[in-house]
Design a protein around this motif. Sequence first.
Motif, mmCIF file in Angstrom:
data_model
loop_
_atom_site.group_PDB
_atom_site.id
_atom_site.type_symbol
_atom_site.label_atom_id
_atom_site.label_comp_id
_atom_site.label_asym_id
_atom_site.label_seq_id
_atom_site.Cartn_x
_atom_site.Cartn_y
_atom_site.Cartn_z
ATOM 1 N N ASN A 60 2.821 -10.292 -5.976
ATOM 2 C CA ASN A 60 2.277 -9.984 -4.647
ATOM 3 C C ASN A 60 1.003 -10.744 -4.326
ATOM 4 O OD1 ASN A 60 4.458 -8.373 -4.309
ATOM 5 N ND2 ASN A 60 3.366 -6.435 -4.609
ATOM 6 N N THR B 12 1.689 2.925 -4.762
ATOM 7 C CA THR B 12 3.076 3.313 -4.522
ATOM 8 C C THR B 12 4.029 2.546 -5.433
ATOM 9 O OG1 THR B 12 4.843 3.366 -2.864
ATOM 10 C CG2 THR B 12 3.170 1.686 -2.560
ATOM 11 N N LEU C 267 13.305 -2.679 -6.366
ATOM 12 C CA LEU C 267 12.587 -3.355 -7.456
ATOM 13 C C LEU C 267 11.958 -2.386 -8.446
ATOM 14 C CD1 LEU C 267 11.003 -5.562 -8.947
ATOM 15 C CD2 LEU C 267 9.528 -5.752 -6.943
ATOM 16 N N ARG C 268 11.087 -1.516 -7.997
ATOM 17 C CA ARG C 268 10.334 -0.652 -8.925
ATOM 18 C C ARG C 268 11.209 0.519 -9.379
ATOM 19 N NH1 ARG C 268 6.856 -4.653 -9.945
ATOM 20 N NH2 ARG C 268 5.948 -5.406 -8.033
ATOM 21 N N ILE D 155 3.068 6.206 1.430
ATOM 22 C CA ILE D 155 3.051 4.838 1.945
ATOM 23 C C ILE D 155 4.380 4.448 2.583
ATOM 24 C CG2 ILE D 155 2.648 2.390 1.385
ATOM 25 C CD1 ILE D 155 0.142 4.108 0.977
ATOM 26 N N PHE D 156 5.492 4.691 1.912
ATOM 27 C CA PHE D 156 6.802 4.274 2.438
ATOM 28 C C PHE D 156 7.670 5.480 2.783
ATOM 29 C CE2 PHE D 156 6.561 -0.186 2.349
ATOM 30 C CZ PHE D 156 5.820 -0.568 1.242
ATOM 31 N N ILE E 34 6.518 -4.321 11.677
ATOM 32 C CA ILE E 34 5.455 -5.350 11.609
ATOM 33 C C ILE E 34 4.599 -5.303 12.869
ATOM 34 C CG2 ILE E 34 6.712 -6.881 10.027
ATOM 35 C CD1 ILE E 34 7.482 -8.594 12.462
ATOM 36 N N ASP E 35 4.515 -4.144 13.482
ATOM 37 C CA ASP E 35 3.752 -4.014 14.738
ATOM 38 C C ASP E 35 2.295 -4.435 14.574
ATOM 39 O OD1 ASP E 35 4.023 -1.601 13.105
ATOM 40 O OD2 ASP E 35 2.569 -0.719 14.466
ATOM 41 N N MET E 36 1.678 -4.078 13.447
ATOM 42 C CA MET E 36 0.264 -4.470 13.243
ATOM 43 C C MET E 36 0.144 -5.986 13.087
ATOM 44 S SD MET E 36 -1.566 -1.653 10.828
ATOM 45 C CE MET E 36 -0.118 -1.022 9.997
ATOM 46 N N LEU F 232 13.189 0.259 1.029
ATOM 47 C CA LEU F 232 12.125 1.279 1.091
ATOM 48 C C LEU F 232 12.057 1.926 2.470
ATOM 49 C CD1 LEU F 232 9.365 -0.649 -0.864
ATOM 50 C CD2 LEU F 232 11.242 0.744 -1.735
HETATM 51 C C1 EPZ Z 1 2.937 -4.851 0.161
HETATM 52 O O1 EPZ Z 1 3.974 -4.575 1.088
HETATM 53 C C2 EPZ Z 1 3.638 -5.153 -1.160
HETATM 54 N N1 EPZ Z 1 4.513 -6.316 -1.008
HETATM 55 C C3 EPZ Z 1 4.452 -3.928 -1.579
HETATM 56 O O2 EPZ Z 1 4.995 -4.215 -2.856
HETATM 57 C C4 EPZ Z 1 3.505 -2.738 -1.724
HETATM 58 O O3 EPZ Z 1 4.268 -1.597 -2.052
HETATM 59 C C5 EPZ Z 1 2.773 -2.518 -0.392
HETATM 60 O O4 EPZ Z 1 2.080 -3.717 -0.019
HETATM 61 C C6 EPZ Z 1 1.756 -1.396 -0.480
HETATM 62 O O5 EPZ Z 1 0.845 -1.674 -1.480
HETATM 63 C C7 EPZ Z 1 3.971 -7.535 -1.112
HETATM 64 O O6 EPZ Z 1 2.780 -7.709 -1.258
HETATM 65 C C8 EPZ Z 1 4.932 -8.687 -1.032
HETATM 66 P P1 EPZ Z 1 2.007 -2.551 3.923
HETATM 67 P P2 EPZ Z 1 3.620 -4.532 2.667
HETATM 68 O O7 EPZ Z 1 1.966 -3.489 5.060
HETATM 69 O O8 EPZ Z 1 2.647 -5.580 2.999
HETATM 70 C C9 EPZ Z 1 3.598 0.401 7.336
HETATM 71 C C10 EPZ Z 1 6.657 -4.354 -4.475
HETATM 72 O O9 EPZ Z 1 7.257 -3.429 -5.040
HETATM 73 N N2 EPZ Z 1 3.350 -0.704 8.286
HETATM 74 O O10 EPZ Z 1 0.726 -2.127 3.299
HETATM 75 O O11 EPZ Z 1 4.901 -4.490 3.433
HETATM 76 C C11 EPZ Z 1 4.822 0.122 6.458
HETATM 77 O O12 EPZ Z 1 5.991 0.529 7.120
HETATM 78 C C12 EPZ Z 1 6.427 -4.299 -2.988
HETATM 79 O O13 EPZ Z 1 6.157 -5.327 -5.046
HETATM 80 C C13 EPZ Z 1 3.495 -0.472 9.651
HETATM 81 O O14 EPZ Z 1 3.820 0.618 10.072
HETATM 82 O O15 EPZ Z 1 2.929 -3.106 2.754
HETATM 83 C C14 EPZ Z 1 4.562 0.952 5.239
HETATM 84 O O16 EPZ Z 1 4.980 2.282 5.506
HETATM 85 C C15 EPZ Z 1 7.167 -3.156 -2.341
HETATM 86 N N3 EPZ Z 1 3.285 -1.505 10.518
HETATM 87 C C16 EPZ Z 1 3.034 0.930 5.128
HETATM 88 O O17 EPZ Z 1 2.534 0.501 6.395
HETATM 89 C C17 EPZ Z 1 2.936 -2.754 10.072
HETATM 90 O O18 EPZ Z 1 2.740 -3.666 10.924
HETATM 91 C C18 EPZ Z 1 2.526 -0.001 4.034
HETATM 92 O O19 EPZ Z 1 2.868 -1.290 4.407
HETATM 93 C C19 EPZ Z 1 2.799 -2.979 8.686
HETATM 94 C C20 EPZ Z 1 3.011 -1.938 7.799
#
Ligand code: EPZ
Length: 418
Positions: free
Chosen positions: A22, A304, A370-371, A327-328, A122-124, A117
């Motif tokens: 990551n 998470t 994955l996890r 988180i998810f 990706i709204d943010m 998950l």
């Molecule tokens: C990163 O995912 C990691 N992936 C994930 O690891 C990790 O679980 C996650 O961060 C949390 O630590 C990589 O770095 C490649 P987020 P990411 O944006 O960036 C919501 C693994 O197992 N959200 O922090 O997708 C989203 O739906 C992977 O290696 C929005 O609602 O995580 C989620 O519920 C799995 N809108 C929460 O935020 C947005 O625009 C966390 O997402 C963006 C996110």
Amino acid sequence: MKLTVNGGTSLLGEVKTQGAKNAVLPILSACVVCRGDVVLHNCPDLSDVRSAIKILEHLGLIVTREKDTLIIKCGQIKNCSVPENLMREMRSSVVFLGAILASCGCADISMPGGCELGPRPIDMHLSSLKKLGAEIKDEHGRLKCRVKDKLCGCNIDLWFASVGATENIILASALAKGKTVITNAAREPEIVDLANFLNACGAKIYGAGESTVVIEGVDKLHGCEYSVMPDRIAAVTYLASAAVTGGDVNVLNVKREHIVSVTSLFEKAGGNISFGKDSVRLKQKERPKPLYIVKTMPYPGFPTDAQAIIMTMCALSSGTTMFVETIFENRFRHVDELVRMGANIKTEGKVSVVNGVEKLHSANVNCTDLRGGAALVLAALSAEGETKIDSIYHIDRGYEKIENNFKALGADIKRISP
Ligand code: EPZ
């Protein structure tokens, strides 16, 4: 491909953690905004990394691998469109959007889609890039983006400390006009690694790892030589193999501050944790104790990505642990597979209650993500008899030859074609 595991023996020995998946992924995306040669050490050979390399090569960069070093020739990208098949290969491919926009003022990518998950909105990402000056149109699942002149720095407040959104904003604003200030930024160590890499290429990024990150846009970025941070989730996965088999495992190439939110739970479960300069050791003399409640949080809270791994330990504990996944949406898909191995777990929405059992038993199981897949390997290592684990492509996304590391600890584990 499958893994077969004959478990039930205590794992003993030493393994070295791979480079962090990551961290590598956003750093590879950052190469799109660099001009010059990048030499990237400690790069694990994972399917997600191979997918990211395919996107770089599609954009015109030249990537060669020498063992665990990638040499990347970065220049003006030859197009700004990434085909759907490449975008869909890797869930986090959206992290290329900010870099492509910064590099050539336009981008044409497909919506990354959901994953195991749950929906991965990706709204943010999109609202932040629009604030920086991008015009983004969603045309039948393709994101058509363009910038009139140059991206302009601004203040961006995130409603959630999103890792991906924080990375996309940093990548997009590194070459923007003026200053960008991200408030409520994600604080994960992988973001610090990305910022350190970009600063080594001439960027001006301050405060990465804190909730407020400041990026002063610069005119251009050169190449650099950089070594990727260790993978903190892979590290705690190998440590957990001692917890679930009553073993004694030493893991090299770790940073203590990255994993204390997990090693403290190993200690609470009765494990004996000791830290070396860049290593950590876990000795598990008796059956793990229950943890009562485990809640996943953004960094520096309990990650998470370690939830399924710790759940396998709790499934073998002498009491009850409640897991709250904040988180998810859907990160308990491994539960049904653990139940097939004799675990006593009940799930309701974002809460799973685990009542520990003396032993798990072997079974034929299927990786769900994955996890979750790593958690099934841990369960198989603890269970007597032969467990067959299918759909291990999920595991190969994030663990480099997982079976080799467990073999080095004395496990009877083999990769077989179905
Ligand atoms: C990163 O995912 C990691 N992936 C994930 O690891 C990790 O679980 C996650 O961060 C949390 O630590 C990589 O770095 C490649 P987020 P990411 O944006 O960036 C919501 C693994 O197992 N959200 O922090 O997708 C989203 O739906 C992977 O290696 C929005 O609602 O995580 C989620 O519920 C799995 N809108 C929460 O935020 C947005 O625009 C966390 O997402 C963006 C996110």
